[in-house]
Design an enzyme around this catalytic site. Structure first.
Site, PDB file in Angstrom:
ATOM      1  N   LYS A   8     -19.404  -7.924 -13.059  1.00 41.11           N
ATOM      2  CA  LYS A   8     -19.407  -7.203 -11.776  1.00 41.11           C
ATOM      3  C   LYS A   8     -20.373  -6.013 -11.814  1.00 41.11           C
ATOM      4  O   LYS A   8     -21.184  -5.817 -10.909  1.00 41.11           O
ATOM      5  CB  LYS A   8     -17.975  -6.757 -11.451  1.00 41.11           C
ATOM      6  CG  LYS A   8     -17.851  -5.939 -10.191  1.00 41.11           C
ATOM      7  CD  LYS A   8     -18.227  -6.713  -8.942  1.00 41.11           C
ATOM      8  CE  LYS A   8     -18.300  -5.791  -7.737  1.00 41.11           C
ATOM      9  NZ  LYS A   8     -18.745  -6.460  -6.531  1.00 41.11           N
ATOM     10  N   ARG A  62     -18.756   5.497   3.522  1.00 44.79           N
ATOM     11  CA  ARG A  62     -18.788   6.108   2.194  1.00 44.79           C
ATOM     12  C   ARG A  62     -20.218   6.077   1.650  1.00 44.79           C
ATOM     13  O   ARG A  62     -20.863   5.040   1.658  1.00 44.79           O
ATOM     14  CB  ARG A  62     -17.821   5.364   1.245  1.00 44.79           C
ATOM     15  CG  ARG A  62     -16.355   5.596   1.620  1.00 44.79           C
ATOM     16  CD  ARG A  62     -15.403   4.836   0.714  1.00 44.79           C
ATOM     17  NE  ARG A  62     -15.313   3.437   1.064  1.00 44.79           N
ATOM     18  CZ  ARG A  62     -14.443   2.578   0.512  1.00 44.79           C
ATOM     19  NH1 ARG A  62     -13.597   2.995  -0.420  1.00 44.79           N
ATOM     20  NH2 ARG A  62     -14.406   1.328   0.879  1.00 44.79           N
ATOM     21  N   THR A 103     -13.183  -3.131  -9.191  1.00 49.70           N
ATOM     22  CA  THR A 103     -14.319  -3.032 -10.119  1.00 49.70           C
ATOM     23  C   THR A 103     -13.992  -1.933 -11.124  1.00 49.70           C
ATOM     24  O   THR A 103     -13.773  -0.785 -10.737  1.00 49.70           O
ATOM     25  CB  THR A 103     -15.602  -2.663  -9.345  1.00 49.70           C
ATOM     26  OG1 THR A 103     -15.798  -3.632  -8.314  1.00 49.70           O
ATOM     27  CG2 THR A 103     -16.806  -2.617 -10.256  1.00 49.70           C
ATOM     28  N   LYS A 144      -1.015   3.023   7.353  1.00 50.03           N
ATOM     29  CA  LYS A 144      -1.807   1.791   7.265  1.00 50.03           C
ATOM     30  C   LYS A 144      -0.894   0.564   7.325  1.00 50.03           C
ATOM     31  O   LYS A 144      -1.150  -0.387   8.061  1.00 50.03           O
ATOM     32  CB  LYS A 144      -2.537   1.809   5.911  1.00 50.03           C
ATOM     33  CG  LYS A 144      -3.882   1.163   5.897  1.00 50.03           C
ATOM     34  CD  LYS A 144      -4.509   1.299   4.517  1.00 50.03           C
ATOM     35  CE  LYS A 144      -5.926   1.770   4.596  1.00 50.03           C
ATOM     36  NZ  LYS A 144      -6.641   1.725   3.322  1.00 50.03           N
ATOM     37  N   GLY A 172     -36.271   1.050   2.632  1.00 51.55           N
ATOM     38  CA  GLY A 172     -35.580   1.852   3.643  1.00 51.55           C
ATOM     39  C   GLY A 172     -35.148   3.193   3.076  1.00 51.55           C
ATOM     40  O   GLY A 172     -35.790   3.716   2.154  1.00 51.55           O
ATOM     41  N   CYS A 199     -19.807   0.965  -3.344  1.00 56.27           N
ATOM     42  CA  CYS A 199     -19.975   0.191  -4.593  1.00 56.27           C
ATOM     43  C   CYS A 199     -21.236   0.539  -5.383  1.00 56.27           C
ATOM     44  O   CYS A 199     -21.138   1.010  -6.512  1.00 56.27           O
ATOM     45  CB  CYS A 199     -19.938  -1.297  -4.273  1.00 56.27           C
ATOM     46  SG  CYS A 199     -18.314  -1.825  -3.708  1.00 56.27           S
ATOM     47  N   GLY A 217     -26.215   2.701   0.099  1.00 51.60           N
ATOM     48  CA  GLY A 217     -25.053   3.594   0.146  1.00 51.60           C
ATOM     49  C   GLY A 217     -23.818   2.744  -0.082  1.00 51.60           C
ATOM     50  O   GLY A 217     -23.881   1.721  -0.761  1.00 51.60           O
ATOM     51  N   ASP A 237       0.857  -1.193   0.000  1.00 48.53           N
ATOM     52  CA  ASP A 237       0.000   0.000   0.000  1.00 48.53           C
ATOM     53  C   ASP A 237       0.887   1.235   0.000  1.00 48.53           C
ATOM     54  O   ASP A 237       2.026   1.191   0.471  1.00 48.53           O
ATOM     55  CB  ASP A 237      -0.941   0.015   1.219  1.00 48.53           C
ATOM     56  CG  ASP A 237      -2.219   0.785   0.934  1.00 48.53           C
ATOM     57  OD1 ASP A 237      -3.284   0.169   0.775  1.00 48.53           O
ATOM     58  OD2 ASP A 237      -2.147   2.046   0.846  1.00 48.53           O
ATOM     59  N   GLU A 253     -19.063  -6.203   2.484  1.00 51.56           N
ATOM     60  CA  GLU A 253     -18.515  -5.730   3.751  1.00 51.56           C
ATOM     61  C   GLU A 253     -19.441  -6.204   4.865  1.00 51.56           C
ATOM     62  O   GLU A 253     -20.656  -6.219   4.718  1.00 51.56           O
ATOM     63  CB  GLU A 253     -18.415  -4.203   3.759  1.00 51.56           C
ATOM     64  CG  GLU A 253     -17.308  -3.719   2.854  1.00 51.56           C
ATOM     65  CD  GLU A 253     -17.240  -2.201   2.740  1.00 51.56           C
ATOM     66  OE1 GLU A 253     -17.720  -1.506   3.639  1.00 51.56           O
ATOM     67  OE2 GLU A 253     -16.709  -1.723   1.721  1.00 51.56           O
TER      68      GLU A 253
HETATM   69  N1  LIG Z   1     -15.498  -2.434  -0.566  1.00 47.76           N
HETATM   70  C1  LIG Z   1     -16.216  -3.426  -1.090  1.00 47.76           C
HETATM   71  O1  LIG Z   1     -17.136  -3.962  -0.466  1.00 47.76           O
HETATM   72  C2  LIG Z   1     -15.918  -3.924  -2.480  1.00 47.76           C
HETATM   73  C3  LIG Z   1     -16.464  -5.137  -2.905  1.00 47.76           C
HETATM   74  C4  LIG Z   1     -16.158  -5.597  -4.180  1.00 47.76           C
HETATM   75  C5  LIG Z   1     -15.353  -4.844  -5.027  1.00 47.76           C
HETATM   76  N2  LIG Z   1     -14.870  -3.641  -4.600  1.00 47.76           N
HETATM   77  C6  LIG Z   1     -13.980  -2.899  -5.503  1.00 47.76           C
HETATM   78  O2  LIG Z   1     -12.628  -3.133  -5.107  1.00 47.76           O
HETATM   79  C7  LIG Z   1     -11.843  -1.957  -5.293  1.00 47.76           C
HETATM   80  C8  LIG Z   1     -11.192  -1.553  -3.984  1.00 47.76           C
HETATM   81  O3  LIG Z   1     -12.218  -1.208  -3.084  1.00 47.76           O
HETATM   82  P1  LIG Z   1     -11.906  -0.984  -1.521  1.00 47.76           P
HETATM   83  O4  LIG Z   1     -13.218  -0.708  -0.873  1.00 47.76           O
HETATM   84  O5  LIG Z   1     -11.061  -2.090  -1.023  1.00 47.76           O
HETATM   85  O6  LIG Z   1     -11.027   0.364  -1.600  1.00 47.76           O
HETATM   86  P2  LIG Z   1     -10.283   1.118  -0.419  1.00 47.76           P
HETATM   87  O7  LIG Z   1     -10.378   2.548  -0.741  1.00 47.76           O
HETATM   88  O8  LIG Z   1     -10.765   0.605   0.893  1.00 47.76           O
HETATM   89  O9  LIG Z   1      -8.763   0.627  -0.563  1.00 47.76           O
HETATM   90  C9  LIG Z   1      -7.914   0.989  -1.608  1.00 47.76           C
HETATM   91  C10 LIG Z   1      -6.481   0.929  -1.094  1.00 47.76           C
HETATM   92  O10 LIG Z   1      -5.591   1.063  -2.199  1.00 47.76           O
HETATM   93  C11 LIG Z   1      -4.466   1.843  -1.784  1.00 47.76           C
HETATM   94  N3  LIG Z   1      -3.767   2.336  -2.985  1.00 47.76           N
HETATM   95  C12 LIG Z   1      -4.167   3.316  -3.859  1.00 47.76           C
HETATM   96  N4  LIG Z   1      -3.253   3.434  -4.846  1.00 47.76           N
HETATM   97  C13 LIG Z   1      -2.286   2.535  -4.612  1.00 47.76           C
HETATM   98  C14 LIG Z   1      -1.075   2.160  -5.279  1.00 47.76           C
HETATM   99  N5  LIG Z   1      -0.695   2.734  -6.408  1.00 47.76           N
HETATM  100  N6  LIG Z   1      -0.302   1.208  -4.732  1.00 47.76           N
HETATM  101  C15 LIG Z   1      -0.647   0.598  -3.586  1.00 47.76           C
HETATM  102  N7  LIG Z   1      -1.795   0.881  -2.906  1.00 47.76           N
HETATM  103  C16 LIG Z   1      -2.602   1.836  -3.416  1.00 47.76           C
HETATM  104  C17 LIG Z   1      -5.082   2.900  -0.895  1.00 47.76           C
HETATM  105  O11 LIG Z   1      -4.133   3.500  -0.047  1.00 47.76           O
HETATM  106  C18 LIG Z   1      -6.121   2.055  -0.122  1.00 47.76           C
HETATM  107  O12 LIG Z   1      -5.561   1.503   1.054  1.00 47.76           O
HETATM  108  C19 LIG Z   1     -12.784  -0.921  -5.896  1.00 47.76           C
HETATM  109  O13 LIG Z   1     -12.700  -0.975  -7.285  1.00 47.76           O
HETATM  110  C20 LIG Z   1     -14.158  -1.393  -5.439  1.00 47.76           C
HETATM  111  O14 LIG Z   1     -15.184  -0.981  -6.304  1.00 47.76           O
HETATM  112  C21 LIG Z   1     -15.113  -3.185  -3.340  1.00 47.76           C
END
Ligand SMILES: NC(=O)c1ccc[n+]([C@@H]2O[C@H](COP(=O)([O-])OP(=O)(O)OC[C@H]3O[C@@H](n4cnc5c(N)ncnc54)[C@H](O)[C@@H]3O)[C@@H](O)[C@H]2O)c1
Length: 447
Positions: free
Chosen positions: A213, A337, A127, A35, A262, A269, A266, A30, A161
């Protein structure tokens, strides 16, 4: 296998941890040093049930580690997963900054490792708009030249989540988009331990995998907006959406999953993925009226619910104190978010109310997001003390059967705005509360 994850958010951290728990060696990368330092000390930066325990176990076993150094992360890996954020702006344009920077970091590492290193597969798990995996491939190729071998694949993530560990360990399905069968087999081998329950691994082309997706999330968002639209009709005609829902869901073609009225959806995604579908349509001149309606209805649902609050107080919230139970966008997560609660709290504040809010795990995130003008407290009944009304915005278990006598004694006004339909109308009448919910007649409210 040896794996590296780019991005340790909700997806990268859960995926990396679960893959290491199955015996793979995983390095998580990361750019956020704070973090990474927390994670090295075994502290999860996010709340996800069951994650802390798995994190400790696999760090201790030496299978899971964290770094900010891309070369160190990727040097030994067979598969590199891109799990960075893909936020959209208010129209749906996807911000590709994080995807591009992840691809650049991988390209630099591949260049340093040189053409003799073992070829890697770069897998997009974020995604992404359809075509992004090829964008990543072409971006890396342009930087590393023709002599360094690598493949790409798309592997969308379907975890929820709040139930992410269970979802990842026992997925309904695994979807992988590949350009050749060798990569398909490698991904099958990786995921085989997770589908011992017989659930399918679908290997398909890259563009279809990316689309699966978006189509899945758009469909789920559609279910929520649809039942909300029916709830609004129920309100207008005196029907009870709870009973209507039951009657509908007995039809197995409709089913009863993910179909609750409801204050709307939110999270990080559904809002962005619905908007991204609209934008993908605009880019290729394909109308997407369903997605537009789903999105608009979802935004309106918050305003519509808030109107019930203001109208109960005769059109003005000036001088009123509103308690909020629930800030996270849904139960069992600290993710705020696009949370409906955040919008509602901001509307209340803008209308002159004081806001006192409580969430079981999202308080710290909420304090950062909301700033000093909002009182975020550490106990649910403390939030209700002296309040003129209580808004229930998230369906956390602990809000489902509270002590109504205690609540009643603490509050100045006896009104509950139940944005998740947690309480029965008869219970509210019995405890003497005015009660407004979604798709049901109010209790002790204006007729
Ligand atoms: N949150 C969900 O429930 C969920 C479920 C399925 C898919 N997704 C998809 O997965 C992807 C990630 O979602 P998330 O909720 O985990 O995001 P997030 O914002 O929680 O995490 C993203 C992480 O990537 C890091 N990052 C950014 N640029 C970087 C780089 N160049 N090198 C290394 N680290 C880097 C950030 O610091 C952050 O910690 C999105 O496309 C989202 O749509 C999310």
């Amino acid at each position: 296998m040896r794996l590296s994850m780019v991005g340790t958010g909700y997806v990268g951290l859960v995926t990396g941890t679960c893959l290491s728990n199955a015996g793979n060696d995983v390095v998580c990368l990361d750019i956020d040093l704070a973090k990474v330092e927390k994670l090295r000390n075994g502290i999860s930066p996010i709340y996800e049930p069951g994650l802390d325990e798995l994190l400790h176990h696999n760090i201790k076993a030496g299978r899971l580690s964290f770094t900010t150094d891309a070369l160190a992360a990727h040097s030994n890996s067979d598969i590199i997963f891109i799990c960075v954020g893909t936020p959209t702006d208010s129209r749906g344009h996807t911000d590709m900054t994080y995807i591009d920077s992840a691809a650049d970091g991988i390209a630099e590492a591949l260049l340093k490792l040189g053409p003799t290193a073992k070829p890697k597969v770069v897998v997009v798990k974020s995604t992404v708009p359809v075509g992004t995996t090829f964008r990543v491939r072409d971006r890396i190729r342009a930087k590393v030249g023709p002599d360094i071998a690598f493949d790409v694949a798309d592997n969308p993530e379907f975890l929820k989540e709040g139930a992410a560990i269970e979802d990842f360990n026992k997925p309904d399905r695994v979807v992988v988009g590949v350009e050749n069968e060798r990569v398909g087999q490698l991904m099958r081998d990786l995921y085989d331990p997770f589908v011992r329950n017989g659930h399918p691994i679908y290997i398909m082309d890259v563009l279809s995998a990316e689309m699966v997706k978006y189509a899945s999330n758009a469909m789920l968002a559609c279910k929520i907006s649809f039942i909300n639209e029916m709830a609004n009709l129920c309100e207008a005609y005196g029907a009870d959406v709870g009973k209507v829902r039951e009657g509908m869901c007995a039809d197995r073609r409709i089913g009863n999953q993910f179909f609750y009225p409801g204050v709307g959806y939110g999270g990080s995604c559904f809002p962005k993925d619905t908007l991204a579908c609209i934008m993908m349509g605009e880019s290729r001149d394909v109308p997407t009226p369903v997605n537009r309606a789903v999105h608009e209805l979802n935004q309106d649902q918050r305003t519509r619910f808030f109107a019930k609050v203001t109208s109960h107080f005769g059109g003005s919230l000036a001088g009123k104190t509103l308690a909020f139970w629930g800030i996270a966008f849904k139960a069992k997560t600290d993710d705020i978010r696009e949370a409906p609660a955040i919008s509602l709290m901001k509307m209340a504040k803008a209308a002159g109310a004081s806001v006192r809010a409580f969430d079981p795990v999202a308080n710290s995130n909420a304090r950062i997001e909301l700033g000093a003008g909002f009182d975020v407290v550490d106990e649910m009944y403390e939030a209700a003390k002296g309040a003129d009304g209580l808004v229930v915005a998230t369906d956390w278990d602990e809000f489902k059967a509270p002590n109504f006598e205690r609540l009643s004694a603490l509050m100045r006004g006896k009104v509950i705005f139940d944005g998740r339909n947690l309480y029965s109308r008869s219970l509210m009448a019995q405890h003497g509360f005015a009660h407004y919910s979604v798709g049901r007649a109010p209790v002790n409210g204006p007729s």
